[in-house]
Write a protein that holds these residues in place. Structure first.
Motif, PDB file in Angstrom:
ATOM      1  N   THR A 236       5.244 -15.409 -11.478  1.00 28.47           N
ATOM      2  CA  THR A 236       6.071 -14.239 -11.760  1.00 28.47           C
ATOM      3  C   THR A 236       5.122 -13.107 -12.132  1.00 28.47           C
ATOM      4  OG1 THR A 236       6.296 -14.689 -14.131  1.00 28.47           O
ATOM      5  CG2 THR A 236       7.901 -15.724 -12.642  1.00 28.47           C
ATOM      6  N   PHE A 237       5.642 -11.887 -12.153  1.00 31.47           N
ATOM      7  CA  PHE A 237       4.769 -10.776 -12.506  1.00 31.47           C
ATOM      8  C   PHE A 237       4.266 -10.922 -13.937  1.00 31.47           C
ATOM      9  CE2 PHE A 237       3.322  -6.485 -13.292  1.00 31.47           C
ATOM     10  CZ  PHE A 237       2.758  -6.144 -12.072  1.00 31.47           C
TER      11      PHE A 237
ATOM     12  N   PHE B 128       0.565 -11.638  -4.160  1.00 28.25           N
ATOM     13  CA  PHE B 128       1.830 -11.527  -4.894  1.00 28.25           C
ATOM     14  C   PHE B 128       1.905 -10.194  -5.635  1.00 28.25           C
ATOM     15  CE2 PHE B 128       4.178 -11.845  -8.855  1.00 28.25           C
ATOM     16  CZ  PHE B 128       5.393 -12.358  -8.447  1.00 28.25           C
ATOM     17  N   ILE B 129       0.813  -9.826  -6.306  1.00 30.68           N
ATOM     18  CA  ILE B 129       0.775  -8.575  -7.066  1.00 30.68           C
ATOM     19  C   ILE B 129       0.913  -7.381  -6.136  1.00 30.68           C
ATOM     20  CG2 ILE B 129      -0.723  -7.097  -8.457  1.00 30.68           C
ATOM     21  CD1 ILE B 129      -1.839  -9.713  -9.696  1.00 30.68           C
ATOM     22  N   GLU B 130       0.197  -7.407  -5.021  1.00 36.24           N
ATOM     23  CA  GLU B 130       0.267  -6.306  -4.069  1.00 36.24           C
ATOM     24  C   GLU B 130       1.682  -6.148  -3.524  1.00 36.24           C
ATOM     25  OE1 GLU B 130      -0.978  -3.183  -1.475  1.00 36.24           O
ATOM     26  OE2 GLU B 130      -1.626  -3.993  -3.400  1.00 36.24           O
ATOM     27  N   ASP B 131       2.332  -7.256  -3.196  1.00 38.57           N
ATOM     28  CA  ASP B 131       3.703  -7.201  -2.679  1.00 38.57           C
ATOM     29  C   ASP B 131       4.661  -6.654  -3.742  1.00 38.57           C
ATOM     30  OD1 ASP B 131       2.893  -8.170  -0.260  1.00 38.57           O
ATOM     31  OD2 ASP B 131       3.545 -10.235  -0.626  1.00 38.57           O
ATOM     32  N   ALA B 132       4.419  -7.013  -5.002  1.00 38.24           N
ATOM     33  CA  ALA B 132       5.279  -6.513  -6.077  1.00 38.24           C
ATOM     34  C   ALA B 132       5.184  -4.995  -6.179  1.00 38.24           C
ATOM     35  CB  ALA B 132       4.895  -7.161  -7.407  1.00 38.24           C
TER      36      ALA B 132
ATOM     37  N   TYR C  15       6.872  -3.631  -2.621  1.00 39.58           N
ATOM     38  CA  TYR C  15       8.245  -3.886  -2.204  1.00 39.58           C
ATOM     39  C   TYR C  15       9.203  -4.279  -3.325  1.00 39.58           C
ATOM     40  CZ  TYR C  15       5.490  -4.443   2.060  1.00 39.58           C
ATOM     41  OH  TYR C  15       4.596  -4.257   3.084  1.00 39.58           O
ATOM     42  N   GLU C  16       8.697  -4.711  -4.470  1.00 40.43           N
ATOM     43  CA  GLU C  16       9.578  -5.247  -5.502  1.00 40.43           C
ATOM     44  C   GLU C  16       9.240  -4.646  -6.858  1.00 40.43           C
ATOM     45  OE1 GLU C  16      10.762  -9.613  -4.464  1.00 40.43           O
ATOM     46  OE2 GLU C  16       8.605  -9.461  -4.206  1.00 40.43           O
ATOM     47  N   ILE C  17       9.270  -3.307  -6.926  1.00 41.81           N
ATOM     48  CA  ILE C  17       8.900  -2.612  -8.149  1.00 41.81           C
ATOM     49  C   ILE C  17       9.797  -3.023  -9.310  1.00 41.81           C
ATOM     50  CG2 ILE C  17       8.794  -0.313  -9.217  1.00 41.81           C
ATOM     51  CD1 ILE C  17       7.841   0.793  -6.593  1.00 41.81           C
ATOM     52  N   SER C  18      11.039  -3.396  -9.024  1.00 41.58           N
ATOM     53  CA  SER C  18      11.975  -3.775 -10.088  1.00 41.58           C
ATOM     54  C   SER C  18      11.493  -4.984 -10.878  1.00 41.58           C
ATOM     55  CB  SER C  18      13.354  -4.066  -9.502  1.00 41.58           C
ATOM     56  OG  SER C  18      13.293  -5.145  -8.579  1.00 41.58           O
TER      57      SER C  18
ATOM     58  N   LEU D  47     -11.798  -8.962  -7.021  1.00 40.70           N
ATOM     59  CA  LEU D  47     -10.468  -8.878  -6.430  1.00 40.70           C
ATOM     60  C   LEU D  47     -10.474  -7.885  -5.276  1.00 40.70           C
ATOM     61  CD1 LEU D  47      -8.226  -8.691  -9.639  1.00 40.70           C
ATOM     62  CD2 LEU D  47      -8.947 -10.717  -8.374  1.00 40.70           C
ATOM     63  N   PRO D  48      -9.555  -8.044  -4.345  1.00 42.20           N
ATOM     64  CA  PRO D  48      -9.433  -7.047  -3.261  1.00 42.20           C
ATOM     65  C   PRO D  48      -9.232  -5.657  -3.846  1.00 42.20           C
ATOM     66  CG  PRO D  48      -8.114  -8.991  -2.777  1.00 42.20           C
ATOM     67  CD  PRO D  48      -8.593  -9.164  -4.182  1.00 42.20           C
ATOM     68  N   LYS D  49      -9.845  -4.654  -3.265  1.00 42.29           N
ATOM     69  CA  LYS D  49      -9.784  -3.295  -3.803  1.00 42.29           C
ATOM     70  C   LYS D  49      -8.358  -2.776  -3.921  1.00 42.29           C
ATOM     71  CE  LYS D  49     -14.376  -1.817  -2.265  1.00 42.29           C
ATOM     72  NZ  LYS D  49     -15.144  -0.838  -1.446  1.00 42.29           N
ATOM     73  N   HIS D  50      -7.498  -3.197  -2.989  1.00 40.32           N
ATOM     74  CA  HIS D  50      -6.140  -2.649  -2.989  1.00 40.32           C
ATOM     75  C   HIS D  50      -5.334  -3.096  -4.204  1.00 40.32           C
ATOM     76  CE1 HIS D  50      -4.537  -6.542  -1.702  1.00 40.32           C
ATOM     77  NE2 HIS D  50      -5.444  -6.571  -0.754  1.00 40.32           N
ATOM     78  N   VAL D  51      -5.735  -4.200  -4.856  1.00 38.12           N
ATOM     79  CA  VAL D  51      -5.006  -4.657  -6.039  1.00 38.12           C
ATOM     80  C   VAL D  51      -5.196  -3.664  -7.180  1.00 38.12           C
ATOM     81  CG1 VAL D  51      -4.817  -6.459  -7.779  1.00 38.12           C
ATOM     82  CG2 VAL D  51      -5.145  -7.085  -5.383  1.00 38.12           C
TER      83      VAL D  51
END
Length: 341
Positions: A76-77, A102-106, A109-112, A132-136
Motif C-alpha cells: 500500500t502507499f 507501484f509508487i510511480e503508478d500511484a 493514476y491513483e492520487i487518491s 532508485l529510478p529517477k522518475h520516482v
C-alpha cells in the motif's frame, strides 16, 4: 518451502528483527537477496551462525520474507516507503523494482491513495540516496511542488528538505492561488524554526519569494515574530507591505510597483482534457478538469471538436460542429464555463 518455514522444519537460520524471531532457510534468502547471498557465502561470521540480528521493523521484514518464499508482495502507499527502504538495504532487487513501479503508478493514476505527505517526502528523500529510478524522485517532487501548503505540518519535510528545494519551488509562478499564499508562508516559517540557528541565514531570501501582500495582516503578525524581524531585510519586507496597503493604489498599481510582494501568481489550475469519447445520441463531448484530482463535468454541453482556452479558471469554448460529425453546421458563439470546484 513456505510450509516448511512456517512449521520450522529444516530451517538453518533464525533472524531477529524488531523483537521478533523469524525462522528461515539460508538458500531461499540467498536466491532472493544479494545481501543474504554475500552474508552466507563470503566468509562473514554470519555464514557460520544460526542466529542473526538485524535492525528494522519486524512487520516489514516479514513481508520481504514472505516474498522470498512466495514471490508475492502486498503493498500500500502507507507501507511502500518502509518496504522500499528495507528492500534496497537488503538488495531484494525484484521488490525494489515492484515498489518503484507501484509508487510511480500511484502518482500517475491513483492520487487518491496518497494519504500522507510524510510518505511522499520520505520517498523524495530516499530517491536521493538509494539507487532508485529517477522518475520516482521526480514524481514525488512534482507532487510536493503542487501541494506546498500541505507541507506545513510535515515533520519529515522539516527534517529532510533543504533551502535549495524551497527556493526552487517558491520561484515558480503557478504553485498556489492567492488564498494558499499564507499557507505557504506558514510552511516556510515552520521549516526555518525547525532549525533556526542553521537556517536563519536563508530567511530573507525565502520570505522575499512569497507574496506577502496577499497574506492577511493578522497572519503576518502571527508568523513574523520578533526573532524574524530582527533581520533587517525581513523587517523591510514587512514595512513595505504594510505601507503599500495603506495607500489608495489599486491592486494593479501595487503589483506593478512591488511585484515581489503583490503580483498575482498564475491561477490556472485546470488543464482541460476533452475526451475522445463522443456521443452520437447527444452530439456532445465530455469535459474533464484537473485541480489536484480529475473531475468530470457532465453539465458541460460542448459541441464536437470545439476550440478551447483556459483563463483564470474559466474554460472558453468556441466553434465546433452541431448535429453529427459529418454536419456542416458550425457553432458561432463563445461559451464560458467555470471549471474550478
Amino acid at each position: 518451502m513456505c510450509d516448511l518455514r512456517k512449521q520450522n522444519k529444516l530451517c538453518d537460520v533464525t533472524i531477529n528483527v524488531g523483537g521478533r524471531a523469524f525462522h528461515a532457510h539460508k538458500n531461499v534468502l540467498a536466491v532472493r537477496s544479494c545481501y543474504f547471498l554475500a552474508m552466507f557465502t563470503s566468509g562473514f561470521k554470519e555464514s557460520t551462525q544460526n542466529e542473526i540480528n538485524i535492525d528494522g521493523k519486524a512487520e516489514i521484514f516479514e513481508k520481504l520474507l514472505d516474498f522470498a518464499y512466495t514471490g508475492e508482495l502486498m503493498v500500500t502507499f502507507e507501507t511502500a516507503c518502509d518496504i522500499l527502504e528495507m528492500a534496497c538495504y537488503m538488495q531484494f532487487q525484484d521488490v525494489c523494482k515492484s515498489c518503484s513501479s507501484f509508487i510511480e503508478d500511484a502518482f500517475r493514476y491513483e492520487i487518491s491513495k496518497i494519504s500522507s505527505m510524510d510518505d511522499v517526502v520520505r520517498i523524495h528523500h530516499l530517491a536521493k540516496y538509494l539507487d532508485l529510478p529517477k522518475h520516482v524522485g521526480a514524481s514525488a517532487e512534482k507532487y510536493m511542488c503542487h501541494h506546498l501548503q500541505d507541507l506545513k505540518t510535515s515533520e519529515v519535510f522539516f527534517e529532510t528538505a533543504d533551502e535549495v528545494f524551497l527556493e526552487k519551488h517558491l520561484r515558480q509562478e503557478d504553485f498556489s492561488s492567492e488564498d494558499e499564499e499564507k499557507e505557504v508562508l506558514e510552511m516556510v516559517i515552520n521549516w526555518l524554526k525547525h532549525d533556526w540557528e542553521n537556517r536563519r541565514q536563508h530567511t530573507s531570501l525565502l520570505l522575499g519569494l512569497i507574496r506577502l501582500g496577499h497574506v492577511p495582516e493578522e497572519k503576518l503578525t502571527e508568523l513574523l515574530d520578533e526573532e524574524i524581524l530582527e533581520l533587517p531585510e525581513c523587517k523591510l519586507l514587512l514595512q513595505q507591505t504594510r505601507e503599500a496597503l495603506q495607500t489608495n493604489c489599486s491592486k494593479r498599481e501595487r503589483a506593478k510597483q512591488l511585484p515581489n510582494l503583490f503580483a498575482t501568481r498564475s491561477t490556472v489550475t485546470a488543464p482541460i482534457h476533452i475526451s475522445t469519447e463522443y456521443s452520437k445520441d447527444t452530439s456532445y463531448s465530455k469535459v474533464f478538469s484537473y485541480n489536484k484530482s480529475w473531475t468530470s463535468h457532465y453539465r458541460f454541453r460542448l459541441p464536437y471538436i470545439p476550440s478551447l482556452i483556459v483563463v483564470d479558471e474559466h474554460l472558453y469554448a468556441a466553434g465546433g460542429l452541431k448535429g453529427t460529425v459529418d454536419s456542416d453546421d458550425f457553432w458561432e458563439t463563445e461559451t464560458r464555463y467555470q471549471v474550478s470546484e
